[in-house]
Design an enzyme around this catalytic site. Structure first.
Site, PDB file in Angstrom:
ATOM      1  N   ASN A  90       0.802  -1.223   0.000  1.00 21.19           N
ATOM      2  CA  ASN A  90       0.000   0.000   0.000  1.00 21.19           C
ATOM      3  C   ASN A  90       0.839   1.280   0.000  1.00 21.19           C
ATOM      4  O   ASN A  90       0.381   2.305  -0.487  1.00 21.19           O
ATOM      5  CB  ASN A  90      -0.929  -0.015   1.231  1.00 21.19           C
ATOM      6  CG  ASN A  90      -1.528   1.340   1.504  1.00 21.19           C
ATOM      7  OD1 ASN A  90      -2.455   1.772   0.818  1.00 21.19           O
ATOM      8  ND2 ASN A  90      -0.978   2.052   2.488  1.00 21.19           N
ATOM      9  N   TYR A 155       3.691   9.467 -11.231  1.00 23.08           N
ATOM     10  CA  TYR A 155       2.739   8.757 -10.363  1.00 23.08           C
ATOM     11  C   TYR A 155       1.826   7.827 -11.172  1.00 23.08           C
ATOM     12  O   TYR A 155       1.780   6.616 -10.913  1.00 23.08           O
ATOM     13  CB  TYR A 155       1.955   9.764  -9.517  1.00 23.08           C
ATOM     14  CG  TYR A 155       0.942   9.117  -8.596  1.00 23.08           C
ATOM     15  CD1 TYR A 155       1.361   8.336  -7.517  1.00 23.08           C
ATOM     16  CD2 TYR A 155      -0.427   9.278  -8.806  1.00 23.08           C
ATOM     17  CE1 TYR A 155       0.436   7.728  -6.672  1.00 23.08           C
ATOM     18  CE2 TYR A 155      -1.354   8.681  -7.968  1.00 23.08           C
ATOM     19  CZ  TYR A 155      -0.920   7.903  -6.906  1.00 23.08           C
ATOM     20  OH  TYR A 155      -1.840   7.303  -6.080  1.00 23.08           O
ATOM     21  N   LYS A 159       1.588   3.611 -11.305  1.00 23.37           N
ATOM     22  CA  LYS A 159       0.372   2.826 -11.024  1.00 23.37           C
ATOM     23  C   LYS A 159      -0.027   1.957 -12.224  1.00 23.37           C
ATOM     24  O   LYS A 159      -0.598   0.883 -12.049  1.00 23.37           O
ATOM     25  CB  LYS A 159      -0.767   3.760 -10.591  1.00 23.37           C
ATOM     26  CG  LYS A 159      -0.484   4.492  -9.265  1.00 23.37           C
ATOM     27  CD  LYS A 159      -0.286   3.531  -8.091  1.00 23.37           C
ATOM     28  CE  LYS A 159      -0.137   4.261  -6.761  1.00 23.37           C
ATOM     29  NZ  LYS A 159       0.021   3.341  -5.618  1.00 23.37           N
TER      30      LYS A 159
HETATM   31  P1  NAD Z   1      -0.682   8.584   2.929  1.00 30.37           P
HETATM   32  O1  NAD Z   1       0.314   9.571   2.465  1.00 30.37           O
HETATM   33  O2  NAD Z   1      -1.727   8.983   3.903  1.00 30.37           O
HETATM   34  O3  NAD Z   1       0.066   7.291   3.488  1.00 30.37           O
HETATM   35  C1  NAD Z   1       1.136   6.759   2.785  1.00 30.37           C
HETATM   36  C2  NAD Z   1       1.745   5.633   3.570  1.00 30.37           C
HETATM   37  O4  NAD Z   1       2.927   5.258   2.853  1.00 30.37           O
HETATM   38  C3  NAD Z   1       2.172   6.060   4.957  1.00 30.37           C
HETATM   39  O5  NAD Z   1       1.845   5.032   5.887  1.00 30.37           O
HETATM   40  C4  NAD Z   1       3.694   6.201   4.855  1.00 30.37           C
HETATM   41  O6  NAD Z   1       4.362   5.773   6.034  1.00 30.37           O
HETATM   42  C5  NAD Z   1       4.019   5.255   3.717  1.00 30.37           C
HETATM   43  N1  NAD Z   1       5.225   5.720   3.039  1.00 30.37           N
HETATM   44  C6  NAD Z   1       5.462   6.936   2.482  1.00 30.37           C
HETATM   45  N2  NAD Z   1       6.728   6.997   2.019  1.00 30.37           N
HETATM   46  C7  NAD Z   1       7.287   5.784   2.286  1.00 30.37           C
HETATM   47  C8  NAD Z   1       8.571   5.202   2.062  1.00 30.37           C
HETATM   48  N3  NAD Z   1       9.548   5.868   1.452  1.00 30.37           N
HETATM   49  N4  NAD Z   1       8.791   3.931   2.485  1.00 30.37           N
HETATM   50  C9  NAD Z   1       7.820   3.222   3.087  1.00 30.37           C
HETATM   51  N5  NAD Z   1       6.589   3.706   3.336  1.00 30.37           N
HETATM   52  C10 NAD Z   1       6.333   4.967   2.946  1.00 30.37           C
HETATM   53  O7  NAD Z   1      -1.305   7.992   1.599  1.00 30.37           O
HETATM   54  P2  NAD Z   1      -2.734   7.368   1.258  1.00 30.37           P
HETATM   55  O8  NAD Z   1      -3.512   8.429   0.602  1.00 30.37           O
HETATM   56  O9  NAD Z   1      -3.300   6.588   2.370  1.00 30.37           O
HETATM   57  O10 NAD Z   1      -2.252   6.377   0.084  1.00 30.37           O
HETATM   58  C11 NAD Z   1      -1.999   5.001   0.279  1.00 30.37           C
HETATM   59  C12 NAD Z   1      -1.935   4.360  -1.088  1.00 30.37           C
HETATM   60  O11 NAD Z   1      -3.149   4.624  -1.788  1.00 30.37           O
HETATM   61  C13 NAD Z   1      -0.803   4.892  -1.975  1.00 30.37           C
HETATM   62  O12 NAD Z   1      -0.248   3.815  -2.702  1.00 30.37           O
HETATM   63  C14 NAD Z   1      -1.520   5.856  -2.900  1.00 30.37           C
HETATM   64  O13 NAD Z   1      -0.855   5.995  -4.119  1.00 30.37           O
HETATM   65  C15 NAD Z   1      -2.861   5.169  -3.060  1.00 30.37           C
HETATM   66  N6  NAD Z   1      -3.970   6.050  -3.471  1.00 30.37           N
HETATM   67  C16 NAD Z   1      -4.427   7.047  -2.660  1.00 30.37           C
HETATM   68  C17 NAD Z   1      -5.505   7.849  -3.083  1.00 30.37           C
HETATM   69  C18 NAD Z   1      -6.071   8.950  -2.230  1.00 30.37           C
HETATM   70  O14 NAD Z   1      -6.965   9.674  -2.698  1.00 30.37           O
HETATM   71  N7  NAD Z   1      -5.642   9.128  -0.998  1.00 30.37           N
HETATM   72  C19 NAD Z   1      -6.079   7.613  -4.330  1.00 30.37           C
HETATM   73  C20 NAD Z   1      -5.570   6.590  -5.138  1.00 30.37           C
HETATM   74  C21 NAD Z   1      -4.520   5.792  -4.687  1.00 30.37           C
END
Ligand code: NAD
Length: 247
Positions: A90, A155, A159
């Site tokens: 994730n 990005y 994906k």
């Molecule tokens: P967030 O920024 O709230 O959390 C990201 C997580 O990734 C955190 O727990 C952080 O510790 C971890 N992380 C960041 N950099 C890191 C590194 N270098 N090494 C290890 N861990 C690391 O993000 P989120 O919005 O919860 O996103 C989680 C996933 O969902 C991601 O893959 C993101 O691309 C995807 N996503 C999010 C959304 C959205 O709208 N929030 C939409 C589509 C996809």
């Protein structure tokens, strides 16, 4: 739905990953959450223990972009629990730089975390799952893996690669009883979205047919389904959780 299963969730300290950790724990799994720093891992663990002292959860902070660190962390988990059933890839970062100002090192950083770390954790996780008779790998894709994105090309490119890895590994690992699927969230109500100005959020919501942003729990529900035996004949799928929104 996951009674007795052992799951690893990368990026489990906040946002979508934290919701997945909690959902899996509520459904009987033992969970190891990965974060970037000791402090964020500890504060996530404290929140979870406050919510339910009975949760079987621990935290680690390996550099998941480094295969050796991943191998060491997974070995420790396999020794502690005797198996690894589920890996949720994730952790992810994004950036919205225009191509003209995009720095090479930022492109590499996104690829290292969003795709190389998925490869690392899938490779090491699958080898334990194979030994243990099967398992589930789940990846976090995005709606931008379908539509692309008008800025920050690294990005969406990462994906699209996550989808490619998901579909290819599903075909390769099926014979080892390992299912591989991805969830593709749309606009989800996390800290990142909360930090956007009102004038950006309003039109964003207006463009989502279901009339709201997704909550992290909406995404966690999809992960729970795909991790469970209810999805036992589903592999290679990219499940959109986006309210039919288009970015
Ligand atoms: P967030 O920024 O709230 O959390 C990201 C997580 O990734 C955190 O727990 C952080 O510790 C971890 N992380 C960041 N950099 C890191 C590194 N270098 N090494 C290890 N861990 C690391 O993000 P989120 O919005 O919860 O996103 C989680 C996933 O969902 C991601 O893959 C993101 O691309 C995807 N996503 C999010 C959304 C959205 O709208 N929030 C939409 C589509 C996809």
């Amino acid at each position: 739905m996951l009674q007795g299963k052992v799951a690893i969730v990368t990026g489990g300290t906040r946002g979508i990953g934290f919701a997945v950790v909690k959902k899996f724990l509520d459904n009987g799994a033992k969970v190891v959450l990965f974060g970037t720093k000791e402090e964020s891992v500890q504060s996530a663990l404290i929140k979870l223990k406050q919510a339910n002292p009975g949760y079987d959860v621990m935290g680690m902070h390996p550099d998941i972009t480094d295969m050796n660190e991943v191998a060491k962390a997974f070995e420790e988990i396999q020794k502690r629990y005797g198996k690894i059933d589920i890996v949720v890839n994730n952790a992810g970062i994004s950036a919205r730089d225009s191509l003209y100002s995009y720095k090479e090192e930022d492109f590499v950083k996104i690829m290292n975390l969003n795709i190389k770390a998925v490869f690392n954790c899938s490779k090491v996780g699958a080898s334990y799952m194979k030994q243990n008779g099967g398992g589930v790998i789940l990846n976090t894709s995005s709606m931008v893996s379908i539509y692309g994105q008008a800025a920050g090309c690294g990005y969406p490119a990462s994906k699209f690669a996550v989808n490619g890895l998901t579909k290819s590994l599903a075909r390769e690992l099926g014979r080892d009883k390992i299912r591989v699927n991805a969830v593709a969230p749309g606009v989800i109500h996390t800290d990142m979205v909360d930090s956007l100005p009102e004038e950006m959020i309003k039109p964003l919501i207006a463009s989502i047919p279901i009339g709201r942003m997704g909550e992290p729990e909406d995404v966690a529900n999809a992960f729970l389904f795909l991790a469970s035996d209810m999805a036992s004949f589903i592999t290679g799928a990219i499940l959109s959780v986006d309210g039919a929104g288009m970015c």
